[in-house]
Design a protein around this motif. Structure first.
Motif, PDB file in Angstrom:
ATOM      1  N   TRP A  38       3.545  24.604  -1.787  1.00 19.21           N
ATOM      2  CA  TRP A  38       3.384  23.727  -0.616  1.00 19.21           C
ATOM      3  C   TRP A  38       2.156  22.837  -0.728  1.00 19.21           C
ATOM      4  O   TRP A  38       2.123  21.727  -0.222  1.00 19.21           O
ATOM      5  N   MET A  39       1.155  23.338  -1.436  1.00 15.59           N
ATOM      6  CA  MET A  39      -0.032  22.496  -1.616  1.00 15.59           C
ATOM      7  C   MET A  39       0.284  21.315  -2.533  1.00 15.59           C
ATOM      8  O   MET A  39      -0.185  20.195  -2.313  1.00 15.59           O
ATOM      9  N   PHE A  65       9.190  11.463  -1.875  1.00 14.84           N
ATOM     10  CA  PHE A  65       8.440  10.722  -0.860  1.00 14.84           C
ATOM     11  C   PHE A  65       8.570   9.215  -1.075  1.00 14.84           C
ATOM     12  O   PHE A  65       8.685   8.440  -0.137  1.00 14.84           O
ATOM     13  N   GLU A  66       8.522   8.826  -2.325  1.00 12.07           N
ATOM     14  CA  GLU A  66       8.675   7.397  -2.619  1.00 12.07           C
ATOM     15  C   GLU A  66      10.032   6.901  -2.096  1.00 12.07           C
ATOM     16  O   GLU A  66      10.135   5.868  -1.448  1.00 12.07           O
ATOM     17  N   LEU A  84       2.455  14.151  -1.021  1.00  7.75           N
ATOM     18  CA  LEU A  84       2.603  13.332   0.188  1.00  7.75           C
ATOM     19  C   LEU A  84       1.392  12.411   0.347  1.00  7.75           C
ATOM     20  O   LEU A  84       1.533  11.227   0.659  1.00  7.75           O
ATOM     21  N   VAL A  85       0.198  12.971   0.120  1.00  9.61           N
ATOM     22  CA  VAL A  85      -0.995  12.141   0.238  1.00  9.61           C
ATOM     23  C   VAL A  85      -0.993  11.061  -0.852  1.00  9.61           C
ATOM     24  O   VAL A  85      -1.258   9.889  -0.591  1.00  9.61           O
ATOM     25  N   SER A  86      -0.655  11.479  -2.073  1.00 11.88           N
ATOM     26  CA  SER A  86      -0.649  10.524  -3.191  1.00 11.88           C
ATOM     27  C   SER A  86       0.289   9.366  -2.911  1.00 11.88           C
ATOM     28  O   SER A  86      -0.104   8.203  -2.958  1.00 11.88           O
ATOM     29  N   LYS A 142      -0.400   5.247  -1.673  1.00 13.81           N
ATOM     30  CA  LYS A 142       0.386   4.167  -2.290  1.00 13.81           C
ATOM     31  C   LYS A 142       1.258   3.407  -1.300  1.00 13.81           C
ATOM     32  O   LYS A 142       1.089   2.218  -1.096  1.00 13.81           O
ATOM     33  N   MET A 143       2.191   4.147  -0.646  1.00 14.81           N
ATOM     34  CA  MET A 143       3.182   3.424   0.146  1.00 14.81           C
ATOM     35  C   MET A 143       2.586   2.815   1.411  1.00 14.81           C
ATOM     36  O   MET A 143       3.067   1.795   1.883  1.00 14.81           O
ATOM     37  N   SER A 144       1.545   3.421   1.960  1.00 13.77           N
ATOM     38  CA  SER A 144       1.007   2.851   3.191  1.00 13.77           C
ATOM     39  C   SER A 144       0.347   1.500   2.918  1.00 13.77           C
ATOM     40  O   SER A 144       0.127   0.709   3.827  1.00 13.77           O
TER      41      SER A 144
END
Lengths: 443, 337, 290
Positions: free
Chosen positions: B96-97, B58-59, B103-105, B110-112
């Motif tokens: 998947w969890m 994700f990063e 994704l949330v982390s 972070k990225m948002s």
């Protein structure tokens, strides 16, 4: 072991030239003596093109309260008065003298004999120091006689002599303390008399055990002088940090050391004071450390003011092939030079040649708010905040956050894991805030 | 001689950089990784692998396609978040969890906000709290630990955590002493070593302390936050325990059980979301310690570390403003001469 | 059921009415009496708060206009003369006719013209670079190229050209607010008359050094030879501190000075190509010699 409490870092010491005795650099063919070499107002030029000068002859007069006389460091003929690149990379007025022989002014006592007896009165001491153009040789080049004129209502209690030399690489003060110790101690006595203080402390970091031992043996003969060994920590050579380390007093924000009854002078300045008062010798030469990891022969050289730095490097084995940066001063606070034809000035304590691979900064990444800059700041500031304020032009807030207290020691940038140019922005901010305050005064 | 470089001073730099700090944290977590694999088997390795891979992915994808900045996945911060997130979930969590948590982390926490250094909250904790609130059943059914290669018990058996047992028991009217003496209660020694139910990384106090010691040694963290956190939690829970030992858990158990050690040394000390000045860090630690015990004792959840740290993260900007470092020449008014 | 509905409607309405009454009295109590013309004038202003007028922002400008009721000393450099006329009309005043201005970068010291002598490796700020040293080319007055002007521009009208490393002003977007003029630590940027069809002639150099050192650092530096001063039929060019300056109020764009400059320091913009002498004293040729 004494030291200052707040902040501080431990850069690698790299005192490569600590064992190299002071050597006299042969006279160059030409010297370039900048007219303005000290803090304060520029001095007024009093020689013309074509004039024949002797070593030690006055060539520029300091007329303002904070300004210093400049003397010719060689004998010869003034061939030009022109603008030469100085340590800042800008071109400033300098006197160019073609060297012919080495004839000293008649007033100057050139003998090697040590003159211990102090016959001058307080006023005479101050006048002589002022006449001989003595300035602080630690790097700040503040005119020394001004420090001796204690303002009305204040009283100096302690004279602190800065033999800390906390900058990595530099060893000129260390060598002075070993080789010119008696003259230096007499210089300290002169300063004590000039300030009318009974107590003087020589602060030396314990990475110079030979100097501590040597001086501790000698001071018995000089009443009132005491050697204080200090723990190794940068920036202990900072005026305020040294006062804190030795006396435990803290100079309040925006105030001078005299506020807490202290006056600080460098060991080199003490020697220059001795020469000025006892020998009538103006400040025309100084000890400069020429050092660097790839340099063939790191040395300590006695150099005439105005000698181009290229001559010093030549003497120390020539410029190494991998040179990437040449620094006037030490690695923490020194100034990178743009050219090697820059002359040595009164404030040049060392020349550091950095190899190419060490001369570039690390890449800058995002601040991770680790607060290391805050924990190492010896003034208890928040460099990260101040740098941001300065970058975003919020100078009023920066002033409230005490940006002017910054002593520009560079500990913040040194320690920043993200490699952020904190000190660059702090300097910029200090500059702008200074302008804002000055304008406020005008209104 | 090549061309000279001109730059502002200083011209030398210390040895630490962001990368070395991040990888230092990862090294500090290795003992706890081993312990978790020892007690939870390959499932633990699976969770850690998925979490780390998802965080790095994700990063990378957000940095490349959304922020369009330089590549940052090798600075180690996403790796730290990945391991910490894995440390905060049970070993039987569906893949998947874990990915959703990552994704949330990374994506949201972070990225948002602009990536490394800009996030106001600890990303791994946001991921954990998101999972805890969204999937409470899966997030609180803890596999019973068993030593690796030990025969018998299968992974399918689940049981409560130390704090879970106590919380449920106390609300059912039993005393702490009864509960601690009951069969199946891990006890101090097992909590210390790690033989207790719980999230991957929080079970073994010893392994975590070993890593913390390494971080102190490398000067990655300072003593301020951990000392203030543990001190205030210990004192607060100690007072409660002295008042009524029957319904309040003793302070030592509070320290050893649940995510206390993990939270104190690895997440509260997260540089990005904790205050900057030493004074502020002390305030932060004390606040987090009090909140943790408050939530554990009177809250709905048996565990309070993650909420406490996140709440204090929210206060960080205010603390930064209110608690400045002591300026040189400020506290000592000198009147001499 | 009915009761619940009724109760909800009544209570909500009651809350609404009570709030409205409270709000009315509060609004009465705290009302700020303001000249309505301020709003009208502020509406006509661009609203960028650039500070180009010398006041704190557009609102401050509007307040000042209404307070002094005088437009002769106030000018919004950003607004078109049309907008200024509208403001004047709203105030019942005469708007002074103003020559439109544009920011002009007076340095042509690109990498090709002013070769790199040292590497600058510090904060990317012109102001800091200026205080640290004379810059990578060695010219103490030349453009440093770290973009303080770009940061200061609120209209995206200035950018650093990737090839030359010099700022470029967009004729279209520049509103002559003067933010870049103040931002530049070396006072390289000047507001000059925009000129008919964007045609301008200016000395693209601010170096006050003598010819020798100036030329050493940059092939297109003004060396202060004074040829253009002699050539100019309108006495528009002056030579101060080894530097020629063209007064845009006196210049009639006759293009006589440009070809005589030995270093090519005088630049023309948006003129049609010359017919008789197509060979420009191009900077490229000079670099080749140097």
């Amino acid at each position: 072991m004494k030291t200052f409490k707040l902040g501080g870092v431990h850069p690698e010491e790299n005192k490569l030239s600590a064992g190299a005795a002071i050597e006299i650099l042969p006279l160059p063919e030409k010297v370039f003596i900048p007219v303005s070499q000290s803090l304060g107002a520029p001095s007024k030029l009093i020689v013309e093109k074509g004039a024949v000068v002797k070593t030690g002859q006055l060539i520029a007069k300091g007329e303002a309260f904070i300004s210093a006389n400049v003397h010719s460091s060689v004998s010869g003929k003034v061939s030009r008065i022109e603008e030469v690149t100085d340590t800042s990379g800008y071109r400033r007025t300098a006197v160019v003298i073609d060297v012919e022989g080495d004839e000293w002014d008649e007033q100057i006592d050139c003998s090697k004999e040590v003159k211990a007896e102090i016959t001058h009165s307080r006023e005479e001491i101050v006048r002589k120091i002022s006449e001989m153009g003595v300035v602080g040789l630690g790097g700040a080049t503040f005119p020394s006689h001004v420090k001796l004129m204690v303002p009305e209502g204040k009283k100096a209690e302690n004279l602190l002599i800065n033999g800390v030399e906390c900058e990595p690489y530099l060893t000129s003060d260390h060598r002075l303390m070993l080789e010119r110790s008696r003259e230096m101690l007499i210089g300290i006595q002169i300063l004590m008399k000039g300030l009318d203080v009974k107590k003087a402390y020589i602060g030396i970091e314990k990475n110079k055990p030979d100097a501590i031992d040597h001086l501790e043996k000698l001071v018995a003969e000089y009443p009132g002088i005491e050697v204080v060994p200090l723990k190794v920590k940068y920036p202990q050579g900072g005026e305020k940090q040294l006062i804190k380390a030795i006396t435990g007093r803290e100079v309040p924000s925006g105030k001078l050391p005299i506020e807490v009854g202290c006056v600080v002078n460098n060991v080199g300045t003490a020697l220059a004071v001795y020469e000025a008062v006892q020998k009538n010798k103006p400040l025309v030469e100084r000890v400069v450390t020429v050092t660097g990891k790839s340099l063939e022969k790191p040395s300590n050289l006695l150099v005439r003011i105005g000698t181009p730095v290229s001559k010093l490097i030549e003497f120390a084995g020539g410029l190494p092939a991998d040179t990437g940066k040449v620094i006037n001063g030490g690695p923490m606070m020194g100034k990178a030079l743009t050219s090697l034809e820059v002359p040595v000035v009164k404030g040049t304590s060392g020349l550091l040649i950095m190899p190419e691979k060490e001369s570039r900064r690390m890449p800058v990444v995002n601040c991770i708010r680790c607060a290391r800059c805050i924990s190492v700041c010896p003034m208890g500031l928040e460099p990260v905040l101040l740098a941001q304020l300065s970058e975003n032009q919020m100078f009023e807030t920066a002033e409230k956050e005490r940006i002017l207290d910054c002593i520009e020691c560079g500990s913040c940038h040194f320690t920043c894991p993200a490699g952020r140019p904190l000190l660059d922005y702090l300097r910029l901010g200090k500059n702008k805030v200074g302008i804002i305050i000055r304008n406020r005064g005008k209104k | 001689m090549s061309i000279l470089t001109v730059s502002g001073s200083p011209h030398v730099h210390g040895h630490q950089n962001v990368k070395s700090i991040m990888y230092g944290v990862v090294v500090a977590m290795i003992p706890a990784i081993f312990v978790s694999v020892y007690f939870f088997g390959l499932d633990a390795a699976r969770v850690i692998f998925i979490s780390v891979a998802a965080c790095l992915f994700f990063e990378w994808i957000i940095q490349k396609y959304l922020l369009k900045g330089p590549l940052t996945i090798n600075d180690g911060s996403a790796l730290v978040t990945g391991v910490l997130l894995a440390f905060n979930v049970p070993s039987n969590l569906p893949a998947w969890m874990i990915v959703a948590g990552a994704l949330v982390s990374i994506g949201i926490a972070k990225m948002s906000f602009g990536g490394l250094g800009k996030n106001p909250f600890n990303p791994a904790l946001i991921g954990r709290v998101f999972l805890l609130i969204s999937f409470p059943v899966q997030m609180t059914s803890w596999p019973v630990p068993k030593a690796l290669f030990a025969p018998g018990v299968t992974d399918a058996i689940t049981g409560p955590t130390t704090l879970g047992i106590l919380k449920e028991g106390i609300s059912a009217g039993k005393t702490v002493q009864e509960l601690m003496g009951s069969a199946g209660f891990p006890g101090y020694m097992n909590d210390l070593v790690g033989a207790q139910g719980g999230s991957l990384g929080e079970i073994s106090a010893i392994a975590l302390l070993l890593g913390a010691a390494y971080m102190f040694f490398r000067r990655i963290i300072t003593w301020h936050i951990p000392a203030a956190y543990i001190g205030s939690a210990f004192v607060f829970s100690g007072i409660l325990w002295l008042v009524n030992p029957a319904i309040y858990i003793d302070p030592v158990m509070h320290m050893l059980a649940g995510g206390m050690i993990l939270g104190v040394f690895y997440m509260a000390t997260d540089m990005v979301s904790s205050p900057m000045s030493p004074r502020g860090q002390l305030v932060f630690g004390v606040g987090a310690g009090l909140l943790t015990i408050l939530i554990r004792v009177w809250g709905a959840y048996p565990e309070g570390v993650s909420f406490a740290i996140l709440i204090m993260n929210a206060f960080t900007p205010l603390i930064n403003k209110a608690f400045k470092p002591r300026r040189f020449g400020e506290a000592l008014p000198v009147k001499k001469g | 059921m009915d009761n619940t509905l009724l109760f909800a409607v009544i209570s909500l309405s009651a809350i609404g009415v009570i709030s409205a009454i409270i709000l009315y009295f509060v609004a009465q109590k705290f009302r700020v009496i303001e000249d309505p013309r301020i709003d009208i004038v502020a509406e006509l202003l661009p609203g960028a708060n650039c500070g180009g007028c010398g006041l704190a922002g557009c609102r401050a400008f509007a307040e000042e206009v209404v307070r002094t009721e005088d437009l002769s000393k106030l000018n919004c450099p950003v607004s078109s003369s049309e907008a200024m006329k509208q403001i004047a009309a709203a105030m019942g005043l005469e708007a002074a006719e103003k020559d439109p201005l544009i920011a002009v970068v007076r340095c042509n010291g690109s990498r090709a013209n002013a070769p790199q002598k040292v590497i600058y490796d510090s904060a990317g700020s012109c102001a800091f670079a200026h205080s640290l040293s004379s810059g990578e080319s060695g010219c103490p007055n030349g453009c440093l190229g770290y973009g303080d002007c770009v940061v200061s521009c609120k209209f995206d009208a200035i950018y650093i050209d990737a090839v030359t490393g010099l700022p470029v002003v967009s004729d279209e977007h520049c509103v002559a607010c003067g933010a870049c003029v103040t931002a530049c630590p070396r006072s390289i940027i000047e507001l000059r008359s925009k000129g008919k069809k964007d045609r301008r002639i200016y000395v693209s150099c601010v170096n006050t050094e003598k010819g020798g050192p100036a030329k050493k650092n940059c092939s297109v530096a003004c060396i202060g030879c004074g040829k253009c001063v002699k050539e100019c039929p309108y006495e528009a060019i002056t030579l101060v501190n080894n530097l020629a300056y063209i007064d845009y109020n006196k210049c009639r764009l006759c293009r006589k000075c440009e070809p005589v400059c030995p270093t090519g320091a005088i630049l023309e913009t948006n003129f049609p190509p010359r017919k008789e002498k197509p060979a420009e004293p191009a900077s490229v040729a000079d670099t080749a010699e140097a």
